[in-house]
Design a protein around this motif. Structure first.
Motif, PDB file in Angstrom:
ATOM      1  N   ILE A   1      45.677 135.539 118.287  1.00 40.21           N
ATOM      2  CA  ILE A   1      45.246 135.712 119.662  1.00 40.21           C
ATOM      3  C   ILE A   1      43.736 135.736 119.776  1.00 40.21           C
ATOM      4  N   PHE A   2      43.253 135.475 120.977  1.00 42.15           N
ATOM      5  CA  PHE A   2      41.859 135.708 121.314  1.00 42.15           C
ATOM      6  C   PHE A   2      41.762 137.169 121.754  1.00 42.15           C
ATOM      7  N   GLY A   3      41.158 137.999 120.932  1.00 43.35           N
ATOM      8  CA  GLY A   3      41.084 139.419 121.265  1.00 43.35           C
ATOM      9  C   GLY A   3      40.140 139.705 122.405  1.00 43.35           C
TER      10      GLY A   3
ATOM     11  N   ASP B   1      37.193 117.020 128.773  1.00 42.51           N
ATOM     12  CA  ASP B   1      37.023 117.694 130.062  1.00 42.51           C
ATOM     13  C   ASP B   1      37.653 119.081 130.095  1.00 42.51           C
ATOM     14  N   LYS B   2      38.725 119.242 129.349  1.00 39.10           N
ATOM     15  CA  LYS B   2      39.465 120.501 129.394  1.00 39.10           C
ATOM     16  C   LYS B   2      40.073 120.763 128.020  1.00 39.10           C
ATOM     17  N   VAL B   3      40.054 122.024 127.611  1.00 42.22           N
ATOM     18  CA  VAL B   3      40.676 122.427 126.350  1.00 42.22           C
ATOM     19  C   VAL B   3      41.717 123.486 126.652  1.00 42.22           C
ATOM     20  N   ARG B   4      42.922 123.217 126.213  1.00 40.42           N
ATOM     21  CA  ARG B   4      44.034 124.154 126.400  1.00 40.42           C
ATOM     22  C   ARG B   4      44.455 124.679 125.033  1.00 40.42           C
ATOM     23  N   PHE B   5      44.287 125.974 124.800  1.00 44.58           N
ATOM     24  CA  PHE B   5      44.714 126.600 123.557  1.00 44.58           C
ATOM     25  C   PHE B   5      46.123 127.162 123.726  1.00 44.58           C
ATOM     26  N   ILE B   6      46.954 126.942 122.732  1.00 43.96           N
ATOM     27  CA  ILE B   6      48.286 127.537 122.684  1.00 43.96           C
ATOM     28  C   ILE B   6      48.342 128.428 121.452  1.00 43.96           C
ATOM     29  N   VAL B   7      48.631 129.695 121.654  1.00 45.74           N
ATOM     30  CA  VAL B   7      48.674 130.654 120.552  1.00 45.74           C
ATOM     31  C   VAL B   7      50.088 130.691 119.992  1.00 45.74           C
ATOM     32  N   THR B   8      50.257 130.172 118.785  1.00 46.71           N
ATOM     33  CA  THR B   8      51.568 130.231 118.133  1.00 46.71           C
ATOM     34  C   THR B   8      51.398 130.039 116.640  1.00 46.71           C
ATOM     35  N   HIS B   9      52.160 130.802 115.862  1.00 48.34           N
ATOM     36  CA  HIS B   9      52.207 130.569 114.418  1.00 48.34           C
ATOM     37  C   HIS B   9      53.570 130.012 114.013  1.00 48.34           C
ATOM     38  N   GLU B  10      54.389 129.647 115.007  1.00 48.50           N
ATOM     39  CA  GLU B  10      55.705 129.090 114.707  1.00 48.50           C
ATOM     40  C   GLU B  10      55.568 127.609 114.357  1.00 48.50           C
TER      41      GLU B  10
END
Length: 521
Positions: free
Chosen positions: A35-37, A222-231
């Motif tokens: 995660i981004f803390g 133009d846009k950055v989408r982060f998805i938090v997953t370790h699966e």
């Protein structure tokens, strides 16, 4: 949004802002495994937080792929003969994301705020800077007067991110004079991207700031989408759907193999200066005994880890050879030898006390870290240990690292340079003043080590510095500060549409998306 629900929506086509074909925007979708803390530039301290920081904020300087310091918000600077005064001249035309100009007062505010909050990278400047050390000479000139010689100072300036002081003060209160609540959830920087949405633990989105002082071209992201997953299944599904632009560098080998076989993807592999350690807590049972620490090191199957679980180069000590002049090239590489491991157990103060309980903490959900822990358990349990596996979310690991008594005996941790100097490996991990973070879970607490690090920081004689760094490596290896597993050879999956990635020897600075391009129409 729950990540599984998010993925299902994505696969069903109900997340339109991620569809590359439907928009003219160049949108990059990136997975991260922790995660981004926080996004507060005075508090960030790990790889995802710096990944956000380097995109949302600029500093006076940055660095190139060779680790050389380069101008950013400052276009020039001078250093006094005694190396105690640094004068920076700000470039014309740089603005914050609300369009207001970047001025010297913003640098002063940002540094004073960092020191007052005493979090994030503030420990680097203990005894070096105080609230009166940074002054505004005029709108475009800022002066740092160091309280003592600190040779690596210039190399730390890329992490002194500059905050829009006027906007920050508009969001302060009597109870929150440094606007911590606001800056924990909003970006007030002069960086290339601004935070637009954040679902903690699941996603984060940044969009480009059109007025960014380094400009943009038609192939810009133009846009950055982060998805938090370790699966691993989720990451492979994102790639199979054609939505993954860049993976994390912490996936299982089989995930990279699977994605590499998909149309439109490539796997890149590159050497780094990031080490992977078993950090051994010197203040906790049983790793408070040097013979136990040496037993754990001899019980480590280095070749199997590097060949089957996590690619990397052999590591002989606490620092990789990236800083060649300071590297102790006479250190021997560690060896796997269960008989020697058993001998050290028998020499230890824990001999003949029955099975020795020892905990191994690792990031929950990271398959390769669990496999390393299981391999360690199989070996340690043969020589008199009762090895207890302790998977924890990364944010919980950082909480436990705050105190010696809560830090487990053995901890699987990556650590790379947070600024391009050998000091980053020694001060941050082993100096007593830096204890209490995930990077310093060894709790070495050695007066000898502290004194040598301080001497290296305080001399401008590079040859003497390098002698000290080599001496430190020998002391730490002799005392088995850690188990030195490897220097990581990173792997990442990239869409063939993403180009321009360049590794930089500073934590997460390679993930500056302004430097990358979207090369598909």
């Amino acid at each position: 949004m729950n990540i599984k629900h998010f993925l299902m929506s994505l696969l069903l086509g109900t997340v339109p802002f991620l569809s590359f074909s439907a928009q003219a925007e160049n949108v990059a979708t990136v997975n991260v495994v922790q995660i981004f803390g926080t996004v507060d530039p005075a508090k960030i301290n790990d790889y995802t937080e710096y990944m956000a920081g380097v995109n949302m904020y600029d500093a006076l300087t940055t660095l190139d792929g060779d680790g050389a310091i380069q101008p950013l918000l400052a276009d020039s600077w001078e250093v006094s003969e005694d190396t105690l005064t640094y004068t920076f001249h700000l470039k014309d035309g740089a603005t914050f994301q609300d369009g207001s100009p970047v001025e010297a007062k913003d640098v002063v505010y940002s540094v004073r705020r960092l020191l007052a909050l005493n979090e994030g990278p503030s420990y680097l400047f203990e005894g070096v800077l105080d609230e009166n050390s940074v002054t505004e000479i005029d709108n475009n000139t800022v002066e740092f007067k160091l309280n003592k010689i600190y040779t690596p100072f210039l190399t730390t300036t890329p992490i002194l991110f500059v905050i829009n002081s006027d906007a920050a003060m508009e969001n302060m209160s009597d109870d929150d004079p440094w606007s911590q609540d606001f800056l924990a959830n909003n970006s007030l920087g002069a960086g290339a991207f601004k935070l637009t949405s954040w679902d903690r633990g699941a996603t984060m989105t940044m969009e480009r700031y059109d007025g960014y002082h380094l400009g943009w071209d038609d192939q810009a992201i133009d846009k950055v989408r982060f998805i938090v997953t370790h699966e691993e299944a989720t990451v492979k599904a994102l790639a199979a759907a054609g939505e993954l632009s860049m993976s994390s560098d912490a996936q299982a080998i089989e995930t990279y193999d699977a994605i590499g076989k998909m149309d439109g993807y490539r796997i890149i592999s590159y050497p780094t200066a990031t080490n992977f350690y078993l950090k051994l807590n010197h203040q906790a049972s049983p790793t408070d005994d040097v013979d136990i620490r040496k037993a754990i090191a001899y019980a480590t199957d280095y070749d199997t880890i590097r060949s089957a679980l996590l690619p990397g180069e052999p590591l002989a000590g606490p620092m990789p050879p990236v800083f060649a002049g300071a590297y102790a090239d006479d250190l021997e590489l560690p060896k796997f030898d269960l008989e020697k491991a058993r001998e050290h157990v028998e020499k230890s103060s824990y001999a003949d006390s029955g099975p020795i309980d020892v905990e191994i903490m690792f990031v929950a959900g990271l398959a390769f870290e669990e496999e390393i822990a299981l391999l360690m358990k199989a070996n340690l349990d043969q020589i008199g240990f009762n090895t207890i596996l302790k998977p924890e979310p990364w944010n919980r690991m950082t909480e436990l690292a705050a105190r010696a008594e809560t830090t487990p005996a053995i901890n699987e941790v990556f650590y790379g340079a947070t600024y391009p100097s050998p000091d980053s490996f020694f001060f941050t991990q082993y100096h007593s003043a830096a204890q209490g973070t995930w990077a310093s879970m060894e709790w070495v607490l050695s007066d000898e080590v502290d004194a040598l690090i301080d001497e290296a920081r305080g001399t401008a004689d590079v040859d003497r510095q390098n002698e000290i760094y080599k001496q430190l490596q020998h002391i730490l290896v002799d005392n088995q500060s850690d188990v030195y597993l490897l220097t990581q050879t990173s792997q990442q999956a990239f869409s063939n549409c993403m180009d321009g990635f360049t590794w930089v020897p500073m934590q997460s600075f390679e993930f500056n998306f302004h430097t990358m391009k979207w090369v598909c129409n």
